[in-house]
Design an enzyme around this catalytic site. Structure first.
Site, PDB file in Angstrom:
ATOM      1  N   GLY A 236       0.770  -1.239   0.000  1.00 22.19           N
ATOM      2  CA  GLY A 236       0.000   0.000   0.000  1.00 22.19           C
ATOM      3  C   GLY A 236       0.795   1.278   0.000  1.00 22.19           C
ATOM      4  O   GLY A 236       0.258   2.330  -0.372  1.00 22.19           O
ATOM      5  N   ARG A 273       4.118  -1.512  -5.410  1.00 17.37           N
ATOM      6  CA  ARG A 273       4.392  -0.258  -6.104  1.00 17.37           C
ATOM      7  C   ARG A 273       5.682   0.422  -5.620  1.00 17.37           C
ATOM      8  O   ARG A 273       6.506   0.857  -6.420  1.00 17.37           O
ATOM      9  CB  ARG A 273       3.226   0.699  -5.872  1.00 17.37           C
ATOM     10  CG  ARG A 273       3.341   2.014  -6.638  1.00 17.37           C
ATOM     11  CD  ARG A 273       2.266   3.010  -6.178  1.00 17.37           C
ATOM     12  NE  ARG A 273       0.992   2.402  -5.946  1.00 17.37           N
ATOM     13  CZ  ARG A 273       0.030   2.243  -6.856  1.00 17.37           C
ATOM     14  NH1 ARG A 273       0.201   2.701  -8.065  1.00 17.37           N
ATOM     15  NH2 ARG A 273      -1.105   1.658  -6.535  1.00 17.37           N
ATOM     16  N   CYS A 339      -9.481   3.211 -30.183  1.00 18.63           N
ATOM     17  CA  CYS A 339     -10.782   3.706 -30.638  1.00 18.63           C
ATOM     18  C   CYS A 339     -11.631   4.324 -29.542  1.00 18.63           C
ATOM     19  O   CYS A 339     -12.829   4.458 -29.714  1.00 18.63           O
ATOM     20  CB  CYS A 339     -11.535   2.550 -31.282  1.00 18.63           C
ATOM     21  SG  CYS A 339     -11.843   1.251 -30.065  1.00 18.63           S
TER      22      CYS A 339
HETATM   23  N1  LLP Z   1      -0.964  -7.159  -0.819  1.00 19.14           N
HETATM   24  C1  LLP Z   1      -2.235  -7.318  -1.253  1.00 19.14           C
HETATM   25  C2  LLP Z   1      -3.101  -8.313  -0.616  1.00 19.14           C
HETATM   26  C3  LLP Z   1      -2.697  -6.543  -2.331  1.00 19.14           C
HETATM   27  O1  LLP Z   1      -3.941  -6.708  -2.766  1.00 19.14           O
HETATM   28  C4  LLP Z   1      -1.838  -5.585  -2.933  1.00 19.14           C
HETATM   29  C5  LLP Z   1      -2.306  -4.754  -4.053  1.00 19.14           C
HETATM   30  C6  LLP Z   1      -0.519  -5.454  -2.429  1.00 19.14           C
HETATM   31  C7  LLP Z   1      -0.124  -6.261  -1.376  1.00 19.14           C
HETATM   32  C8  LLP Z   1       0.466  -4.490  -3.008  1.00 19.14           C
HETATM   33  O2  LLP Z   1       0.077  -3.174  -2.865  1.00 19.14           O
HETATM   34  P1  LLP Z   1       1.053  -1.954  -3.283  1.00 19.14           P
HETATM   35  O3  LLP Z   1       2.221  -1.955  -2.325  1.00 19.14           O
HETATM   36  O4  LLP Z   1       1.494  -2.174  -4.675  1.00 19.14           O
HETATM   37  O5  LLP Z   1       0.179  -0.761  -3.125  1.00 19.14           O
HETATM   38  N2  LLP Z   1      -3.759  -1.555 -10.186  1.00 19.14           N
HETATM   39  C9  LLP Z   1      -3.678  -0.567  -9.121  1.00 19.14           C
HETATM   40  C10 LLP Z   1      -3.116  -1.151  -7.851  1.00 19.14           C
HETATM   41  C11 LLP Z   1      -3.918  -2.320  -7.308  1.00 19.14           C
HETATM   42  C12 LLP Z   1      -3.309  -2.927  -6.067  1.00 19.14           C
HETATM   43  C13 LLP Z   1      -4.043  -4.142  -5.643  1.00 19.14           C
HETATM   44  N3  LLP Z   1      -3.493  -4.828  -4.518  1.00 19.14           N
HETATM   45  C14 LLP Z   1      -2.873   0.646  -9.600  1.00 19.14           C
HETATM   46  O6  LLP Z   1      -2.435   0.680 -10.759  1.00 19.14           O
HETATM   47  O7  LLP Z   1      -2.699   1.606  -8.851  1.00 19.14           O
END
Ligand code: LLP
Length: 411
Positions: A236, A273, A339
């Protein structure tokens, strides 16, 4: 400062050579930036085994192999990500099958692969784990439960995952009963409480609130004979797409460690991320200039089928010319060629000097970039490259036209 130095440290010469030899659009990942991204987390957490890189952010095998070499683990959401993690060299014990909705066969795939832990987030998954636990090759099956803490973390509405109305996990008041069920089952060892609040967060307080809630659950579970050994706080942590003030992993880790002082529980982190976003860029060539709503617009050969974050979330990533400067008022739109009118890469940019044929780099595209690309409009997905100071290498080729219909039959 060179326009390109912020993300991938790629020189204009290298990017021009890539465009000539590989074509555009193309994803380029900077090896040093991937290594620096995971190093920040390892330095903050101390033990790489407490970090499970969230594979969903970037599943390229070459990127995963770089991360594997740093000693961290990996969080996978599906049997597909599990297979990729194995193909990239992650030992089974360093894999967590994460807390997103899973079919019985997905739970079973994790069990049979011998993963280090499975996070269960529905009654259906709990029963599936109990049913198949005897296939686990390493003794009792280590499991976690995902809690839906009911916290608004301040993310984009599509990226909020810990609210009371989220579709993930168990409400806190159900945890004792489900934990008991697992503790009393044969060959299952409940050990972890997990949550994931959302994605793109920059504040620590929502995590602190969630950890407080977990600690109250930990107390109520102490009498079950299966004490909680670990809190998995999900991923997150965001990055500062508009600037360079990324929230520091150390800030989060220290704040949560302070909350757990004196409590014999380990922390696990699942960053995606914040590890890889900065390391990637999407190289694209401008096809045309045109006017839209009285404003200048650039139509590029990359579109939302290659990079969906603006179309899906209105995310504005820096877009810089490979050569030349940003000039004029911030009014230029950057559009894709497909498109749909929503095929936008960026809005309100100072890209007045850019001409058809020029190259642009969309920065900070190493996370949720290629992994969300599609073949809509029968567009082959772009290649992925790894680059360092010495050169670059294609680590996934551009899809061919034949790739588009592989396996299809005319009956
Ligand atoms: N753990 C779980 C259970 C998750 O569902 C996620 C991301 C993470 C870890 C990793 O989160 P991060 O550190 O990357 O925030 N497509 C979206 C992001 C969706 C994230 C979904 N879950 C975007 O492009 O911003």
């Amino acid at each position: 400062m060179n326009n390109l130095s912020h993300a991938a440290r790629l020189s204009p010469d290298m990017l021009n050579a890539i465009a000539d030899e590989v074509g555009t659009p193309a994803y380029i990942y900077d090896v040093l930036a991937v290594e620096a991204g995971i190093r920040r987390w390892i330095d903050a957490v101390g033990d790489p085994a407490r970090i499970s890189f969230a594979a969903k952010a970037n599943t390229n095998l070459a990127v995963l192999a770089l991360l594997e070499r740093s000693g961290v683990g990996i969080e996978v959401a599906t049997p597909g990500e599990l297979a990729r993690a194995r193909a990239a060299g992650f030992p089974e014990g360093r894999i967590v099958l994460g807390g997103v909705p899973k079919s019985e066969s997905a739970v079973r795939a994790g069990i049979e692969a011998g993963v280090g832990m499975i996070v269960l987030q529905s009654g259906h998954e709990v029963e599936a784990a109990i049913r198949h636990a005897s296939s686990y090759p390493h003794g009792p099956l280590p499991v976690g439960l995902r809690v839906r803490p009911g916290i608004r973390a301040g993310a984009h509405p599509s990226l909020e995952t810990g609210r009371a109305d989220a579709k993930f996990g168990f409400a806190p008041d159900r945890i004792p009963e489900v934990w008991e069920r697992l503790a009393s089952a044969d060959r299952v060892r409940p050990r972890t409480l997990a949550f994931h609040l959302g994605s793109g967060l920059d504040a620590v307080d929502p995590y602190e609130q969630a950890v407080e809630l977990m600690l109250s659950l930990v107390k109520s579970l102490a009498a079950t004979g299966a004490p909680v050994a670990e809190l998995d706080v999900g991923g997150g942590l965001g990055i500062d797409y508009a600037g360079d003030r990324d929230p520091e992993p150390a800030m989060l880790v220290e704040a949560l460690a302070a909350r757990l002082e004196g409590v014999p529980i380990e922390l696990r982190f699942e960053p995606g991320r914040s590890v890889v976003a900065r390391a990637g860029g999407l190289l694209t060539r401008v096809l045309y200039r045109r006017e839209r709503n009285g404003r200048p617009a650039l139509v590029c050969d990359a579109g939302y089928t290659d990079f969906a974050r603006n179309a899906l979330y209105g995310a504005e990533h820096a877009i810089v010319p490979v050569e030349g400067e940003l000039t004029g008022e911030p009014i230029v739109e950057v559009l894709g060629p497909t498109c749909e009118s929503g095929d936008v890469l960026g809005t309100n940019r100072r890209l007045h000097a850019v001409r058809p044929g020029d190259l642009l780099l969309l920065r900070d595209a190493g996370a949720y970039g290629f992994v969300m690309a599609s073949n809509y409009n029968s567009r082959p997905r772009p290649p992925e490259l790894l680059a360092n100071r010495d050169g670059w290498k294609v680590v996934r080729p551009r899809e061919s036209l034949e790739d588009l219909w592989r396996g299809e039959v005319i009956s």
